[in-house]
Design a protein around this motif. Structure first.
Motif, PDB file in Angstrom:
ATOM      1  N   LEU A   1       8.804  10.495   7.006  1.00  0.00           N
ATOM      2  CA  LEU A   1       8.964   9.271   7.784  1.00  0.00           C
ATOM      3  C   LEU A   1       7.849   9.096   8.825  1.00  0.00           C
ATOM      4  CD1 LEU A   1      11.505   7.226   7.744  1.00  0.00           C
ATOM      5  CD2 LEU A   1      11.741   7.993  10.084  1.00  0.00           C
ATOM      6  N   ASN A   2       7.548  10.195   9.543  1.00  0.00           N
ATOM      7  CA  ASN A   2       6.522  10.093  10.590  1.00  0.00           C
ATOM      8  C   ASN A   2       5.155   9.808   9.996  1.00  0.00           C
ATOM      9  OD1 ASN A   2       8.202  10.417  12.747  1.00  0.00           O
ATOM     10  ND2 ASN A   2       8.062  12.670  12.694  1.00  0.00           N
ATOM     11  N   GLU A   3       4.900  10.443   8.843  1.00  0.00           N
ATOM     12  CA  GLU A   3       3.642  10.220   8.140  1.00  0.00           C
ATOM     13  C   GLU A   3       3.512   8.742   7.732  1.00  0.00           C
ATOM     14  OE1 GLU A   3       2.224  12.142   4.100  1.00  0.00           O
ATOM     15  OE2 GLU A   3       3.326  13.573   5.396  1.00  0.00           O
ATOM     16  N   THR A   4       4.618   8.233   7.163  1.00  0.00           N
ATOM     17  CA  THR A   4       4.640   6.831   6.756  1.00  0.00           C
ATOM     18  C   THR A   4       4.392   5.926   7.965  1.00  0.00           C
ATOM     19  OG1 THR A   4       6.283   7.465   5.109  1.00  0.00           O
ATOM     20  CG2 THR A   4       5.984   5.100   5.501  1.00  0.00           C
TER      21      THR A   4
ATOM     22  N   MET B   1       4.065  -2.413  17.799  1.00  0.00           N
ATOM     23  CA  MET B   1       4.820  -1.213  18.145  1.00  0.00           C
ATOM     24  C   MET B   1       5.567  -0.745  16.912  1.00  0.00           C
ATOM     25  SD  MET B   1       7.326  -0.924  21.367  1.00  0.00           S
ATOM     26  CE  MET B   1       8.043  -2.447  20.875  1.00  0.00           C
ATOM     27  N   ILE B   2       5.548   0.566  16.720  1.00  0.00           N
ATOM     28  CA  ILE B   2       6.278   1.115  15.573  1.00  0.00           C
ATOM     29  C   ILE B   2       7.470   1.917  16.097  1.00  0.00           C
ATOM     30  CG2 ILE B   2       6.164   2.836  13.724  1.00  0.00           C
ATOM     31  CD1 ILE B   2       3.322   1.737  13.211  1.00  0.00           C
ATOM     32  N   ILE B   3       8.636   1.588  15.602  1.00  0.00           N
ATOM     33  CA  ILE B   3       9.847   2.263  16.068  1.00  0.00           C
ATOM     34  C   ILE B   3      10.437   3.073  14.928  1.00  0.00           C
ATOM     35  CG2 ILE B   3      12.098   1.972  17.140  1.00  0.00           C
ATOM     36  CD1 ILE B   3      11.110  -0.750  18.123  1.00  0.00           C
ATOM     37  N   THR B   4      10.544   4.372  15.168  1.00  0.00           N
ATOM     38  CA  THR B   4      11.144   5.264  14.182  1.00  0.00           C
ATOM     39  C   THR B   4      12.490   5.743  14.736  1.00  0.00           C
ATOM     40  OG1 THR B   4      10.045   7.131  15.199  1.00  0.00           O
ATOM     41  CG2 THR B   4       8.882   6.052  13.390  1.00  0.00           C
TER      42      THR B   4
ATOM     43  N   GLU C   1       2.751   6.635  10.630  1.00  0.00           N
ATOM     44  CA  GLU C   1       1.338   6.735  11.005  1.00  0.00           C
ATOM     45  C   GLU C   1       0.459   5.883  10.087  1.00  0.00           C
ATOM     46  OE1 GLU C   1      -0.487   7.628  13.582  1.00  0.00           O
ATOM     47  OE2 GLU C   1       1.569   7.823  14.361  1.00  0.00           O
ATOM     48  N   ARG C   2       0.826   5.882   8.795  1.00  0.00           N
ATOM     49  CA  ARG C   2       0.026   5.096   7.842  1.00  0.00           C
ATOM     50  C   ARG C   2       0.200   3.598   8.103  1.00  0.00           C
ATOM     51  NH1 ARG C   2      -0.109   6.770   1.838  1.00  0.00           N
ATOM     52  NH2 ARG C   2      -1.841   5.281   1.994  1.00  0.00           N
ATOM     53  N   ILE C   3       1.413   3.201   8.438  1.00  0.00           N
ATOM     54  CA  ILE C   3       1.636   1.793   8.789  1.00  0.00           C
ATOM     55  C   ILE C   3       0.746   1.428   9.976  1.00  0.00           C
ATOM     56  CG2 ILE C   3       3.310   0.124   9.713  1.00  0.00           C
ATOM     57  CD1 ILE C   3       5.492   1.693   8.188  1.00  0.00           C
ATOM     58  N   ARG C   4       0.748   2.358  10.954  1.00  0.00           N
ATOM     59  CA  ARG C   4      -0.051   2.111  12.154  1.00  0.00           C
ATOM     60  C   ARG C   4      -1.530   1.885  11.787  1.00  0.00           C
ATOM     61  NH1 ARG C   4       1.074   3.549  17.273  1.00  0.00           N
ATOM     62  NH2 ARG C   4       2.681   4.986  16.539  1.00  0.00           N
ATOM     63  N   SER C   5      -2.072   2.781  10.935  1.00  0.00           N
ATOM     64  CA  SER C   5      -3.507   2.670  10.658  1.00  0.00           C
ATOM     65  C   SER C   5      -3.822   1.418   9.849  1.00  0.00           C
ATOM     66  CB  SER C   5      -4.027   3.949   9.995  1.00  0.00           C
ATOM     67  OG  SER C   5      -3.395   4.102   8.749  1.00  0.00           O
ATOM     68  N   ILE C   6      -2.894   1.061   8.936  1.00  0.00           N
ATOM     69  CA  ILE C   6      -3.140  -0.162   8.150  1.00  0.00           C
ATOM     70  C   ILE C   6      -3.174  -1.381   9.065  1.00  0.00           C
ATOM     71  CG2 ILE C   6      -2.152  -1.734   6.405  1.00  0.00           C
ATOM     72  CD1 ILE C   6      -0.997   0.835   5.057  1.00  0.00           C
TER      73      ILE C   6
ATOM     74  N   GLN D   1       0.799  -1.221   0.000  1.00  0.00           N
ATOM     75  CA  GLN D   1       0.000   0.000   0.000  1.00  0.00           C
ATOM     76  C   GLN D   1       0.835   1.276   0.000  1.00  0.00           C
ATOM     77  OE1 GLN D   1      -3.265   0.625   2.524  1.00  0.00           O
ATOM     78  NE2 GLN D   1      -4.112  -1.442   2.325  1.00  0.00           N
ATOM     79  N   LEU D   2       2.019   1.233   0.616  1.00  0.00           N
ATOM     80  CA  LEU D   2       2.774   2.469   0.775  1.00  0.00           C
ATOM     81  C   LEU D   2       3.897   2.549  -0.255  1.00  0.00           C
ATOM     82  CD1 LEU D   2       2.958   2.628   4.652  1.00  0.00           C
ATOM     83  CD2 LEU D   2       1.286   3.667   3.124  1.00  0.00           C
ATOM     84  N   ALA D   3       3.782   3.577  -1.115  1.00  0.00           N
ATOM     85  CA  ALA D   3       4.751   3.716  -2.198  1.00  0.00           C
ATOM     86  C   ALA D   3       6.128   4.104  -1.673  1.00  0.00           C
ATOM     87  CB  ALA D   3       4.261   4.767  -3.193  1.00  0.00           C
ATOM     88  N   ASP D   4       6.149   4.767  -0.481  1.00  0.00           N
ATOM     89  CA  ASP D   4       7.427   5.205   0.088  1.00  0.00           C
ATOM     90  C   ASP D   4       8.330   4.046   0.495  1.00  0.00           C
ATOM     91  OD1 ASP D   4       7.010   7.812  -0.272  1.00  0.00           O
ATOM     92  OD2 ASP D   4       6.856   8.362   1.855  1.00  0.00           O
ATOM     93  N   ILE D   5       7.721   2.882   0.704  1.00  0.00           N
ATOM     94  CA  ILE D   5       8.526   1.758   1.169  1.00  0.00           C
ATOM     95  C   ILE D   5       9.207   1.108  -0.024  1.00  0.00           C
ATOM     96  CG2 ILE D   5       8.460  -0.524   2.255  1.00  0.00           C
ATOM     97  CD1 ILE D   5       6.164   0.603   3.993  1.00  0.00           C
TER      98      ILE D   5
END
Lengths: 231, 404
Positions: free
Chosen positions: B236-239, B262-265, B241-246, B94-98
């Motif tokens: 990065l933070n936006e990405t 848990m998401i670690i940035t 957040e999107r991972i979190r919601s997915i 889903q995330l093009a940034d990845i």
């Protein structure tokens, strides 16, 4: 040079009656004069000298130093006059113990606004016969030598007036005579000298003797120079 | 000219009372040395931890870890088994940034056997892109391919310690290694990676395609964590957040429920490092500062005693023409000359001790120059304070009072 009229100084201590140490003193000292102020201990002569030397201020009366009213001067102006125009010799010498004779003599120069001060301390020490003792500390000098260092310190800024408070009080008679001879020499070189003493022998070096009892000058006895005893 | 003479005289008198000067110097020196050491050690420790962490975590990395709660340093993360491989695949799709991603399932504490030797190892399932995501350095052979992963191939990439213990000097490539009696063919050897921040020896792992681990070794459908490389550092933070919601949506987590992952940035990692180094960067400097403060009090006290002892000297100086300002300035010079010398001595002693301490603690040798400058300023300020208090006292005395 110095003109004093109706000078009073009173010490107030808590729970004690105030003591008037200097009471309505009037005197004048001309440039080049050798004046002795004599009196028993407690007569107020040291307080008078402190006032004359600008170390202390009177409660009332007027004191003109070279025509200027002292009570109107700021503390910094007083310090500058003490530095430039007055040399002090104290009974207890008041030398700083850890530093050399030369460094002691240089003390007034540290606070002087003069720029070229090199050689002055050496010259003053030679004048009092201590040219060979410049690097000795006070502990390495005899009482007479220490007082001569103090005289050199009084001389170093080439002051107009030398104020000596019982300069021989802590010395044996031979050293005392040496010091008095130094003063005699300075006087013949044109310095104004004010000597505080209770010793009539020392006072006899002076041209003029003022007797002070209980803070009041009782006798102003001008006497001829020829009465000075020969060394 | 006048000022210069006063400075010389101030220096001179400061050193005429040697014992007192030495005690003043010691009291400030110890504090300054402690400050220099502690602040520099703090910087060194932080650098060491950062360089360790950066091996595992770049500025464009986001980690998704199974199991909720807060991660604490040095505590293994408990994982709930609810992070499925499909969750990770969905996020990556889903995330093009990845750009690259790896899903990982470690199976620790397995016995590996080969050529008559046996050693305990940690099995770790990786996707083929792990080679890129983790910057693996292939020493020999190659990493496994997508085809092998899809085919549940029994291939393995080994690490230096495993190679050493099972094969010694012989070439391991092409050899067989048995884990739980299942044979794997060794296709590659990666270079040493050291310890990870949790203290796990990364050089005692056997890397196996993730699908093979899921089906043949662990027989589960979940992974422990996933590591995503993103193309855009700014977002990065936006990405994250999107991972979190997915993942929340896929796990059907209600709005007021906590994450079960848990998401670690990198930001979060720096926070954790900050927590770990706080003892060096905050608490120990505080202790050192207290010791410096005590030193300052000693100097002020000794200067006060010095003034009381030297009332006559001050009186005499005033009699021969010193103004109150001159006296104050001179005391200030005396005190600051002593504290500045103490400060310099403290910095030198501190740095010398530091060279030995870093050897013992195997830390990089770093001097925190900002700390050194700070220490120098503090010692000068102590000098000014130590001179100011007695200077005010001395300046108030009239010459006739002091000479008596």
């Amino acid at each position: 040079m110095i003109s004093v009229s109706d000078l009073c100084k009173t010490y107030k201590k808590a729970n004690a009656t105030p003591i008037t140490v200097v009471n309505n003193v009037s005197l004048s000292i001309e440039r080049g004069e050798f004046t002795a102020i004599v009196g028993p201990s407690g007569s107020g002569k040291s307080t008078l000298m402190n006032i004359l030397g600008l170390l202390d201020v009177s409660d009332s009366g007027s004191y003109l130093f070279e025509g200027r009213e002292v009570s109107k001067m700021s503390v910094d102006e007083l310090a500058e006059i003490r530095n430039k125009k007055i040399g002090f010799v104290f009974q207890q010498f008041h030398l700083l113990p850890k530093i050399s004779a030369k460094e002691n003599v240089e003390l007034p120069l540290i606070y002087s606004r003069r720029n070229d001060i090199s050689g002055l301390a050496e010259k003053a020490l030679s004048q009092v016969g201590l040219g060979d003792r410049m690097n000795h500390t006070s502990a390495e000098l005899s009482g007479g030598q220490q007082q001569r260092v103090a005289v050199a310190r009084a001389l170093v800024n080439d002051p107009d007036v030398i104020l000596a408070d019982e300069p021989t009080g802590n010395l044996d008679s031979a050293s005392g005579t040496e010091i008095m001879d130094v003063f005699k020499q300075l006087h013949s070189n044109g310095k104004t000298i004010i000597l505080i003493t209770h010793d009539m022998n020392n006072a006899s070096y002076a041209q003029k003797i003022l007797k002070i009892v209980d803070g009041t000058i009782t006798e102003q006895n001008a006497k001829p120079q020829t009465l000075n005893p020969e060394p | 000219m006048l000022k210069l003479r006063m400075i010389q005289s101030g220096f001179r008198t400061a050193w005429t009372h040697k014992v007192r000067a030495i005690f003043m110097i010691l009291s400030v020196m110890i504090g300054i040395a402690a400050m220099t050491i502690v602040l520099s050690l703090g910087k060194g420790t932080e650098q060491k931890i950062l360089s360790q962490v950066q091996k595992f975590f770049s500025a464009r990395t986001i980690m998704l870890v199974s199991g909720g709660g807060r991660m604490e340093p040095n505590r293994p993360v408990s994982f709930a088994g609810n992070l499925k491989l499909h969750d990770v695949e969905e996020v990556a799709q889903q995330l093009a940034d990845i750009t690259e991603w790896d899903a990982i399932l470690p199976v620790p504490g397995k016995e590996a056997q080969a050529s008559g030797n046996s050693t305990p190892v940690d099995i770790v399932g990786h996707t083929p892109s792990a080679e890129v995501v983790h910057n693996f350095v292939m020493v020999q052979g190659r990493f496994f391919s997508e085809t092998e992963n899809r085919a549940l191939a029994r291939v393995a990439v080994i690490t230096p310690h495993v190679r050493e213990r099972l094969f010694g000097a012989t070439d391991p490539i092409g050899q067989m290694i048995r884990i739980d009696n299942v044979p794997f063919q060794i296709i590659g050897l990666i270079g040493p990676r050291g310890m990870d921040p949790h203290g796990t020896d990364k050089d005692n792992e056997v890397l196996i395609p993730l699908n093979t681990v899921l089906r043949r070794v662990a027989n589960v459908d979940y992974v422990m964590l996933a590591k995503f490389q993103t193309s855009n550092e700014q977002r990065l933070n936006e990405t994250a957040e999107r991972i979190r919601s997915i993942v929340r949506e896929r796990h059907s987590i209600h709005q007021n429920e906590e994450d079960d992952f848990m998401i670690i940035t990198p930001v979060r990692v720096n926070e954790l490092i900050g927590n770990a180094t706080r003892i060096f960067n905050l608490y120990l400097p505080l202790v050192a500062f207290v010791s410096l403060l005590v030193g300052a009090i000693v100097v002020v006290n000794l200067m006060l005693i010095s003034v009381s002892e030297r009332v006559k000297e001050i009186g005499l100086r005033k009699a021969v023409g010193a103004t109150s300002r001159d006296i104050a300035l001179q005391l200030l010079i005396e005190a600051s000359s002593i504290t500045i010398v103490s400060g310099l001595a403290g910095i030198v002693v501190g740095v010398l001790l530091l060279t030995q301490i870093v050897k013992l603690m195997s830390l990089p040798f770093t001097v925190s120059w900002s700390a050194v400058i700070l220490c120098f300023i503090i010692s000068a300020l102590v000098g000014i304070a130590a001179g100011y208090v007695p200077a005010r006292k001395a300046a108030g005395l009239t010459p006739v009072e002091s000479l008596r």
